[in-house]
Motif scaffolding. Structure first.
Motif, PDB file in Angstrom:
ATOM      1  N   ASP A 147      46.726  31.571  70.038  1.00 49.08           N
ATOM      2  CA  ASP A 147      46.635  31.562  68.579  1.00 49.08           C
ATOM      3  C   ASP A 147      46.745  30.144  68.032  1.00 49.08           C
ATOM      4  O   ASP A 147      46.098  29.781  67.047  1.00 49.08           O
ATOM      5  N   PHE A 157      43.328  28.464  68.775  1.00 52.33           N
ATOM      6  CA  PHE A 157      42.293  28.887  67.833  1.00 52.33           C
ATOM      7  C   PHE A 157      42.508  28.297  66.439  1.00 52.33           C
ATOM      8  O   PHE A 157      41.539  27.981  65.730  1.00 52.33           O
ATOM      9  N   GLU A 158      43.762  28.158  66.017  1.00 50.36           N
ATOM     10  CA  GLU A 158      44.037  27.562  64.713  1.00 50.36           C
ATOM     11  C   GLU A 158      43.625  26.088  64.687  1.00 50.36           C
ATOM     12  O   GLU A 158      43.070  25.594  63.704  1.00 50.36           O
ATOM     13  N   GLN A 211      35.844  36.655  71.895  1.00 47.83           N
ATOM     14  CA  GLN A 211      37.047  36.517  71.082  1.00 47.83           C
ATOM     15  C   GLN A 211      37.050  35.214  70.268  1.00 47.83           C
ATOM     16  O   GLN A 211      37.808  35.085  69.306  1.00 47.83           O
TER      17      GLN A 211
END
Length: 689
Positions: A59, A62-63, A91
């Motif tokens: 996470d 991805f951020e 994803q």
């Protein structure tokens, strides 16, 4: 070879085979983080900048990646095999979508392209067939980039296969416009693999419903391709334009940052006054024109080259500033000079009006009037000059009218000055050491004469030397330019000079003492007078006439006559005809009897009248009796006709103006030439016993 259309469910299908080699396997931890085993490659820039990124939770990764540009995200997906698998996984679609939305005006990807393939089409300049780099031309209708060799291989202009496919397989009667509904083409050519794919897919269809559905899908697919083929070029143009502006802004910001650094180091006197050309040259230095932000470390690397460029400009600009200061001062001086010239000319006009009024008060000008000073000579008299150059502003014409009663004294003073100058010239020649005459009477002696260095005229005697025209000349344009260096007063004077007689007298520079003293002594002695004491007036009144000893023998034998000369004509004859024979002896000349001399004088008078009437326009110099104008007969006629309006009260003969001695007079130069040619031929039969 890369496929024409990338499926949404297989991101890994877009792998670049060149970027897949020499990459080790990937391991994952229970926390979902990616562990990338080491791979050593030769990379530009700082190594290890992203080494900790794979160890972060997904996470977080991805951020972080959601703030990366699409172009950088595409490059990151090709950096390692692990990042490739991560970013090309379904994803990661959200990451690609968020990155794409940062691009202003970019349309949503078409249905036949997924996010990575869309980014690859827009930002990856390589051939989709052979992977050749620097391929910037995009075939938007085919969503692909091809190099020229691949285009020649993959595209064909042969329409037989297409028409056969459409006629036999799809039931079309012919190709042409109907084919465009199901198949794409580029510049009239068809993609051979697309034709083969359509044929293979069509063969596998069994029912009519499947075929009709397939035709509808092909038609919709081609329409969508055409739609994006029209949208994406416009977006790419605007994107490149924004990118170009951003680069210009970044470059300008870097340039200004460099200027600020230079100002901090003491170069403000140069940077704040950069000329346009120097500013352009500085901005185009390779160290300055980079499209990157200037950092402290970057400044350290480029500082010396920038200083080396700016340092010579300081000397140039300092010199230019000094030049501008000097030019400004010179302009101020010129302005002051022009004001002075204007003031001087105003006051000199008062002097001109005074002299004109005095001329009108006289009966008429004569040859004796040419012996007086002209306008420029009056202006140069110290008393008048001081009045003109007076710093007071209340100088009026009345101040000059007050000088009217003193003009005669000023003329005498001017004449005495030049008399002293010519006396000094005569004494400096060293030919008059035996003369015991008082210095003040030296110029009256017949032996004293001068020569003009301009026209070589000889036997110029006092005071008639003051009237010689060569000594008063209005200068040419070139000499006027030289005279401007003399000062503002001289410029003001020359601006009001009308005729040659107004010009300054320059006899002191152009007149020299005659070197023919021995010849003059012989002629005076032949006339029966003492050369050391005889004056010009005594020689004119003695009445003697002479015969040349060299010419008389030849003339008497050959022509039966001989020439008889007055004393000045005899001197001129010796100088011009016998410069090497006449040695200054009395035997060079023979005096005729008084009775013969009387007859010769009568003929001289008659010959003089004939000479005046026979002189051409260019031979005689006449002067106007109403002003100080001199010129030839034609010039004087035109002058009095138009300047003095004599045609109103003068008769015209054969359309010509008849002038008499009330209108003109013979100038002293012409009268002097007549004196030098005063000789007659006397027949042998006319000799007195």
């Amino acid at each position: 070879m890369a496929p024409l259309v990338l499926a949404n469910d297989d991101y890994l299908g877009t792998r670049n085979k060149r970027l897949d080699s020499d990459i080790e396997t990937r391991n994952t931890t229970g926390a979902g983080a990616i562990v990338v085993s080491g791979c050593r490659r030769h990379l530009r820039g700082r190594r290890g900048g992203l080494k900790d990124l794979p160890h972060m939770p997904l996470d977080v990764i991805f951020e972080v990646l959601s703030h990366v540009t699409t172009k950088d995200l595409l490059a990151l997906s090709r950096s390692t095999k692990d990042f490739r698998r991560l970013l090309l996984n379904r994803q990661s679609t959200r990451v690609w979508r968020q990155s794409r939305k940062q691009l202003e005006g970019l349309p949503e990807p078409p249905s036949y392209l997924n996010e990575p393939a869309y980014a690859n089409l827009l930002f990856s300049p390589h051939c989709h067939n052979c992977l050749k780099v620097n391929i910037n031309t995009v075939l938007w209708l085919f969503s692909a980039r091809y190099c020229n060799p691949c285009k020649r291989i993959l595209f064909s202009a042969d329409r037989n296969d297409v028409e056969t496919l459409l006629r036999e397989v799809m039931g079309e009667a012919r190709g042409g416009e109907s084919a465009l509904r199901y198949i794409r083409r580029h510049q009239g050519k068809y993609h051979t693999e697309e034709v083969a794919t359509i044929r293979n897919e069509w063969v596998r269809l069994k029912t009519d419903e499947e075929k009709e559905a397939y035709k509808d899908r092909r038609k919709a697919f081609v329409e969508e391709c055409e739609k994006y083929a029209s949208l994406l070029p416009h977006w790419r143009y605007s994107y490149n334009e924004r990118l170009f502006r951003d680069k210009l802004d970044l470059r300008a910001a870097r340039f200004e940052a460099i200027k600020d650094r230079l100002r901090e180091e003491g170069w403000a006197d140069v940077i704040d006054h950069l000329h346009f050309n120097d500013d352009w040259r500085l901005s185009n230095l390779k160290e300055v024109s980079r499209t990157t932000k200037l950092t402290d470390n970057g400044w350290k690397h480029i500082r010396q080259s920038i200083v080396d460029f700016v340092a010579p400009l300081r000397l140039v600009y300092a010199r230019n500033r000094l030049t501008r200061v000097c030019e400004a001062r010179l302009a101020s001086i010129r302005m002051t000079e022009e004001k002075l010239v204007s003031m001087y000319r105003t006051r000199l006009r008062y002097l001109r009006e005074l002299l004109d009024s005095c001329q009108l008060a006289e009966d008429r000008r004569t040859a004796e009037s040419d012996l007086k000073p002209g306008f420029a000579e009056f202006a140069d008299i110290p008393e008048i000059k001081s009045l003109v150059r007076n710093e007071m502003d209340d100088i009026t014409p009345n101040d000059f009218l007050a000088l009217q009663g003193r003009l005669a004294d000023l003329i005498v003073s001017w004449t005495d000055h030049w008399q002293a100058v010519f006396i000094q010239k005569a004494l400096a020649a060293g030919e008059l050491d035996d003369i015991i005459t008082p210095t003040t009477s030296l110029l009256d002696l017949a032996i004293v004469s001068f020569v003009c260095q301009s026209c070589r005229q000889t036997q110029l005697r006092w005071p008639y030397v003051l009237a010689h025209r060569c000594f008063r000349q209005i200068p040419t344009v070139f000499s006027v330019g030289r005279r401007k260096t003399h000062g503002t007063y001289s410029r003001a004077v020359w601006g009001l000079v009308r005729h040659n007689n107004d010009a300054p007298f320059e006899g002191g520079q152009h007149a020299i003492f005659s070197r023919h003293v021995a010849i003059t002594r012989a002629v005076i002695a032949a006339c029966g007078l003492d050369a050391s004491t005889a004056t010009y007036g005594e020689m004119e009144n003695c009445g003697a006439r002479l015969v040349c000893s060299f010419c008389s023998i030849h003339d008497r034998l050959a022509e039966g006559k001989y020439g008889v000369f007055a004393w000045q004509a005899a001197i001129y004859h010796s100088i011009s005809s016998h410069p090497n024979c006449h040695s200054g002896s009395v035997d060079d000349w023979e005096r005729i009897s008084d009775s013969d001399a009387t007859r010769v004088k009568e003929r001289e008078i008659s010959r003089a009248l004939n000479t005046i009437s026979s002189l051409g326009d260019s031979d005689v110099v006449l002067g106007c009796t109403q002003c100080n104008y001199h010129g030839s007969l034609a010039e004087v006629q035109e002058h009095v006709l138009f300047d003095h309006w004599l045609w109103l009260n003068k008769p015209l003969v054969s359309d010509e103006l008849v002038l008499n001695e009330e209108d003109v007079y013979v100038h002293q130069d012409s009268a002097h030439i007549m004196e030098l040619t005063r000789f007659v031929h006397l027949e042998i039969s006319e000799e007195c016993s």
